[in-house]
Design a protein around this motif. Structure first.
Motif, PDB file in Angstrom:
ATOM      1  N   LYS A 129      46.033  42.600  49.463  1.00  0.00           N
ATOM      2  CA  LYS A 129      44.866  43.138  50.154  1.00  0.00           C
ATOM      3  C   LYS A 129      43.611  42.702  49.409  1.00  0.00           C
ATOM      4  CE  LYS A 129      47.204  47.295  51.893  1.00  0.00           C
ATOM      5  NZ  LYS A 129      47.190  48.790  51.913  1.00  0.00           N
ATOM      6  N   LYS A 130      42.647  42.221  50.139  1.00  0.00           N
ATOM      7  CA  LYS A 130      41.413  41.761  49.518  1.00  0.00           C
ATOM      8  C   LYS A 130      40.752  42.885  48.734  1.00  0.00           C
ATOM      9  CE  LYS A 130      37.052  39.418  50.528  1.00  0.00           C
ATOM     10  NZ  LYS A 130      36.179  38.856  51.585  1.00  0.00           N
ATOM     11  N   GLY A 131      40.442  42.599  47.480  1.00  0.00           N
ATOM     12  CA  GLY A 131      39.737  43.558  46.642  1.00  0.00           C
ATOM     13  C   GLY A 131      40.606  44.630  46.032  1.00  0.00           C
ATOM     14  N   GLU A 132      41.925  44.621  46.302  1.00  0.00           N
ATOM     15  CA  GLU A 132      42.819  45.638  45.781  1.00  0.00           C
ATOM     16  C   GLU A 132      44.011  44.984  45.088  1.00  0.00           C
ATOM     17  OE1 GLU A 132      43.992  48.472  48.702  1.00  0.00           O
ATOM     18  OE2 GLU A 132      41.983  48.683  49.551  1.00  0.00           O
ATOM     19  N   VAL A 133      44.483  45.613  44.019  1.00  0.00           N
ATOM     20  CA  VAL A 133      45.643  45.104  43.288  1.00  0.00           C
ATOM     21  C   VAL A 133      46.580  46.264  42.973  1.00  0.00           C
ATOM     22  CG1 VAL A 133      46.486  43.899  41.237  1.00  0.00           C
ATOM     23  CG2 VAL A 133      44.272  43.260  42.211  1.00  0.00           C
ATOM     24  N   GLY A 134      47.850  46.089  43.280  1.00  0.00           N
ATOM     25  CA  GLY A 134      48.869  47.063  42.909  1.00  0.00           C
ATOM     26  C   GLY A 134      49.668  46.538  41.727  1.00  0.00           C
ATOM     27  N   ILE A 135      49.727  47.318  40.659  1.00  0.00           N
ATOM     28  CA  ILE A 135      50.442  46.912  39.442  1.00  0.00           C
ATOM     29  C   ILE A 135      51.447  47.989  39.053  1.00  0.00           C
ATOM     30  CG2 ILE A 135      50.253  46.327  36.997  1.00  0.00           C
ATOM     31  CD1 ILE A 135      47.444  45.390  37.439  1.00  0.00           C
ATOM     32  N   TYR A 136      52.666  47.549  38.756  1.00  0.00           N
ATOM     33  CA  TYR A 136      53.677  48.456  38.209  1.00  0.00           C
ATOM     34  C   TYR A 136      54.054  47.959  36.822  1.00  0.00           C
ATOM     35  CZ  TYR A 136      57.810  51.404  37.766  1.00  0.00           C
ATOM     36  OH  TYR A 136      58.717  52.336  37.332  1.00  0.00           O
ATOM     37  N   ARG A 180      42.044  45.711  32.778  1.00  0.00           N
ATOM     38  CA  ARG A 180      40.606  45.726  32.516  1.00  0.00           C
ATOM     39  C   ARG A 180      39.922  44.498  33.098  1.00  0.00           C
ATOM     40  NH1 ARG A 180      38.414  49.104  28.599  1.00  0.00           N
ATOM     41  NH2 ARG A 180      39.884  50.568  27.631  1.00  0.00           N
ATOM     42  N   PHE A 181      40.557  43.342  32.949  1.00  0.00           N
ATOM     43  CA  PHE A 181      39.945  42.120  33.478  1.00  0.00           C
ATOM     44  C   PHE A 181      39.864  42.163  35.003  1.00  0.00           C
ATOM     45  CE2 PHE A 181      40.633  37.690  35.037  1.00  0.00           C
ATOM     46  CZ  PHE A 181      39.319  37.269  34.849  1.00  0.00           C
ATOM     47  N   LEU A 182      40.937  42.603  35.640  1.00  0.00           N
ATOM     48  CA  LEU A 182      40.912  42.675  37.100  1.00  0.00           C
ATOM     49  C   LEU A 182      39.826  43.640  37.576  1.00  0.00           C
ATOM     50  CD1 LEU A 182      44.752  42.689  37.815  1.00  0.00           C
ATOM     51  CD2 LEU A 182      43.150  40.829  38.295  1.00  0.00           C
ATOM     52  N   GLU A 183      39.693  44.772  36.900  1.00  0.00           N
ATOM     53  CA  GLU A 183      38.653  45.724  37.284  1.00  0.00           C
ATOM     54  C   GLU A 183      37.273  45.173  36.973  1.00  0.00           C
ATOM     55  OE1 GLU A 183      41.085  49.964  37.067  1.00  0.00           O
ATOM     56  OE2 GLU A 183      39.784  49.412  35.378  1.00  0.00           O
ATOM     57  N   PHE A 184      37.139  44.436  35.889  1.00  0.00           N
ATOM     58  CA  PHE A 184      35.859  43.804  35.552  1.00  0.00           C
ATOM     59  C   PHE A 184      35.445  42.831  36.652  1.00  0.00           C
ATOM     60  CE2 PHE A 184      33.016  40.832  33.449  1.00  0.00           C
ATOM     61  CZ  PHE A 184      32.258  41.648  32.616  1.00  0.00           C
ATOM     62  N   GLN A 185      36.441  42.182  37.252  1.00  0.00           N
ATOM     63  CA  GLN A 185      36.172  41.230  38.336  1.00  0.00           C
ATOM     64  C   GLN A 185      35.971  41.912  39.683  1.00  0.00           C
ATOM     65  OE1 GLN A 185      35.155  38.797  36.514  1.00  0.00           O
ATOM     66  NE2 GLN A 185      36.123  37.234  37.776  1.00  0.00           N
ATOM     67  N   GLY A 186      35.981  43.228  39.685  1.00  0.00           N
ATOM     68  CA  GLY A 186      35.645  43.958  40.909  1.00  0.00           C
ATOM     69  C   GLY A 186      36.824  44.435  41.731  1.00  0.00           C
ATOM     70  N   PHE A 187      38.060  44.194  41.260  1.00  0.00           N
ATOM     71  CA  PHE A 187      39.221  44.671  42.004  1.00  0.00           C
ATOM     72  C   PHE A 187      39.411  46.177  41.811  1.00  0.00           C
ATOM     73  CE2 PHE A 187      40.342  40.171  41.363  1.00  0.00           C
ATOM     74  CZ  PHE A 187      40.683  39.817  42.656  1.00  0.00           C
ATOM     75  N   ASP A 195      51.779  43.539  44.253  1.00  0.00           N
ATOM     76  CA  ASP A 195      51.203  42.344  43.628  1.00  0.00           C
ATOM     77  C   ASP A 195      51.823  41.961  42.291  1.00  0.00           C
ATOM     78  OD1 ASP A 195      49.100  41.729  45.574  1.00  0.00           O
ATOM     79  OD2 ASP A 195      48.243  43.651  44.967  1.00  0.00           O
ATOM     80  N   ILE A 196      51.771  42.869  41.309  1.00  0.00           N
ATOM     81  CA  ILE A 196      52.125  42.501  39.935  1.00  0.00           C
ATOM     82  C   ILE A 196      53.095  43.511  39.336  1.00  0.00           C
ATOM     83  CG2 ILE A 196      51.250  42.171  37.586  1.00  0.00           C
ATOM     84  CD1 ILE A 196      48.576  41.309  38.780  1.00  0.00           C
ATOM     85  N   HIS A 197      54.122  42.988  38.699  1.00  0.00           N
ATOM     86  CA  HIS A 197      55.025  43.804  37.878  1.00  0.00           C
ATOM     87  C   HIS A 197      54.991  43.188  36.484  1.00  0.00           C
ATOM     88  CE1 HIS A 197      58.320  46.136  36.427  1.00  0.00           C
ATOM     89  NE2 HIS A 197      58.858  46.429  37.599  1.00  0.00           N
ATOM     90  N   ALA A 198      54.676  43.998  35.476  1.00  0.00           N
ATOM     91  CA  ALA A 198      54.544  43.477  34.119  1.00  0.00           C
ATOM     92  C   ALA A 198      55.423  44.261  33.161  1.00  0.00           C
ATOM     93  CB  ALA A 198      53.084  43.539  33.662  1.00  0.00           C
ATOM     94  N   GLY A 199      55.741  43.620  32.039  1.00  0.00           N
ATOM     95  CA  GLY A 199      56.548  44.268  31.010  1.00  0.00           C
ATOM     96  C   GLY A 199      56.824  43.298  29.876  1.00  0.00           C
ATOM     97  N   GLY A 200      57.606  43.724  28.922  1.00  0.00           N
ATOM     98  CA  GLY A 200      58.000  42.870  27.822  1.00  0.00           C
ATOM     99  C   GLY A 200      59.081  41.894  28.259  1.00  0.00           C
ATOM    100  N   GLU A 201      59.179  40.753  27.570  1.00  0.00           N
ATOM    101  CA  GLU A 201      60.144  39.737  27.983  1.00  0.00           C
ATOM    102  C   GLU A 201      61.596  40.214  27.828  1.00  0.00           C
ATOM    103  OE1 GLU A 201      60.279  36.125  25.775  1.00  0.00           O
ATOM    104  OE2 GLU A 201      60.050  37.086  23.827  1.00  0.00           O
TER     105      GLU A 201
END
Length: 500
Positions: free
Chosen positions: A20-27, A53-60, A226-232
């Motif tokens: 979605k434009k302007g929105e990011v879902g992260i787990y 923080r970077f995504l929010e800084f970019q306006g998301f 959109d994004i799923h993050a974690g340790g390798e």
């Protein structure tokens, strides 16, 4: 700027485009609350915070979901060992984890569901497991339920493991129950005698670890996000199993569009281990007097795609960088707040020429380079190099005569620059926005004492100045004396950690 991130699923650096434009879902996979989190855990949590923080800084607008695993073998064993209920035991370490997040200035997640609250109900784990059984992807055996890995043709697409060559016969799950194949993993575990359990269609039991994240991520972010993050270390089997469960249940691909994984943390070049004496929780370092923001900086200063070698020498080095940033920021704040001090001399011709170059425009250029570095797969080392160059530029301008370097536009720009850096890096440099009036008044009085014509010769004046310095420090501020003819600068004492 176009944002590019390394997607573990493809092994490529890809342009990031949210659903979605302007929105990011992260787990992000949160803690298993059986003990205090260690610095290896926080390397991943700090990376995830940097990304957000970077995504929010970019306006998301970011919706960040981080789970809490409050039921598994380790939490149950810990509760039994300490003669506590599972809830009492896990709530203690959940509170400790949240305190640690705050100490490291990690933004709280938008939602932080606990596994034990997500077992029943719509979108809960039992509903998900029943759906997998109905579709033939799971089966019941003696009160437990297992995922049939051979049924999912894409198994191994995240980790690159081949089910026929790499996985068959391997112990993918440590649970000792009857399974059809060695590759199958548990979704629902039959309760053993004395263990906590929840009612289910298969009898009393509890969820397996992998199903928890599938249920919570899809419930709060949707079948695809959109994004799923974690340790390798979570790539296999945990995240591989999440994909298998989620895509089999929802029949929607992909479950996650971008998988981001942070590399391991080493200590003095070795894997962290209690037996080697190099195992540290965050609280271990804090008890040794480490600055929380220096720890944060040490954990984020190396690209998430590279292993981080943590050393106490490195921690000391980043502490000096924090001090340099602090000193520069408070020099700017002192100049901006002190409206009464008059300089002893006017700038010379060379200094006037230097002031023709706008600091504001220079800092805008630096910030564009910093954002460019972040946009290129969070290239933190390049970003930090630009930040330090910018700070040197600010410091150079601050050596000009006080009246000239206090040019309001330039000083505002410098203060704003540090605010932007804090929004990106979360180093708590610019959290103090003003100098209290009573502190300013005392510093001005002290400046007058120090500017007295007989100050260098009169020991009484010097002693009075020292007393006033102590009074200011008791008010929470450090005094930094400048060159003769210049006003003293102020610096707020950094916050310290106190054990709860």
């Amino acid at each position: 700027m176009t944002i590019r991130l390394t997607n573990t699923l493809t092994g490529e650096i890809e342009e990031f485009q949210p659903l979605k434009k302007g929105e990011v879902g992260i787990y992000t996979c949160g803690p298993t609350v059986y003990d205090y989190a260690h610095i290896g855990n926080f390397r991943t949590f700090v990376f995830e915070d940097l990304l957000r923080r970077f995504l929010e800084f970019q306006g998301f607008r970011v919706k960040h979901v981080m789970n809490v695993t409050d039921v598994d073998d380790k939490t149950i064993a810990g509760a039994v060992r300490e003669h506590k209920s599972l809830k009492e035991y896990t709530e203690f370490y959940t509170r400790a984890f949240l305190e640690d997040l705050k100490v490291l200035n990690i933004l709280p997640p938008t939602l932080q569901p606990k596994a034990t609250d997500e077992i029943h109900g719509s979108g809960g784990m039992i509903e998900l497991i029943k759906g997998l059984v109905d579709k033939g992807f799971a089966y019941e055996s003696d009160g437990s339920v297992y995922y049939r890995v051979s049924k999912f043709s894409d198994y191994g697409k995240l980790s690159g493991k081949d089910i026929d060559r790499n996985i068959v016969g391997a112990r993918v799950d440590s649970d000792e129950y009857e399974k059809e194949a060695g590759t199958d993993f548990v979704l629902w575990k039959k309760s053993k005698e004395g263990e906590p359990g929840w009612d289910s269609p298969w009898g009393m039991g509890r969820p397996g670890w992998h199903i928890e994240c599938s249920a919570m991520s899809m419930k709060y972010l949707g079948k695809t996000f959109d994004i799923h993050a974690g340790g390798e270390d979570l790539i296999f089997p945990h995240h591989e199993n999440e994909i298998a469960q989620s895509e089999a249940f929802s029949q929607t691909k992909p479950f996650v569009r971008y998988w981001l994984h942070c590399k391991f943390l080493l200590v003095n070049g070795e894997k962290m281990s209690k037996s080697k004496g190099n195992f540290y929780t965050l609280r271990d370092l804090l008890k040794q007097g480490a600055d929380p923001m220096a720890i944060r900086f040490a954990l984020l200063a190396v690209s998430y795609r590279m292993p981080l070698n943590f050393t106490f020498e490195g921690l000391e080095a980043v502490s000096e960088i924090i001090k340099k940033l602090d000193d520069c920021y408070f020099d700017c704040l002192s100049r901006f707040c002190d409206k009464t001090y008059e300089p002893q001399r006017e700038p010379d011709a060379q200094e006037k020429e230097r002031m023709q170059v706008s600091l504001k425009k220079s800092l805008e250029s630096y910030m564009n380079k910093i954002i460019g570095a972040f946009s290129n797969d969070l290239a933190i080392s390049i970003a930090v190099a630009e930040i330090l160059t910018a700070v040197s530029h600010i410091n150079s301008d601050l050596t000009l005569p006080y009246s000239t370097s206090r040019n309001e536009e330039n000083v505002r720009a410098a203060i704003g620059f540090f605010g932007d850096i804090d929004r990106l890096l979360g180093l708590d440099i610019s959290s103090v926005k003003d100098i209290p009036a009573d502190v300013q008044k005392r510093v001005i009085e002290r400046n007058k004492v120090r500017q007295h014509s007989d100050f260098k010769k009169d020991k009484t004046l010097q002693a009075k100045s020292d007393v006033m310095r102590g009074e200011i420090e008791k008010m929470g501020w450090l005094v930094k004396d400048s060159r003769p003819g210049e006003a003293s600068r102020l610096k707020k004492k950094r916050r310290t950690w106190e054990s709860n």
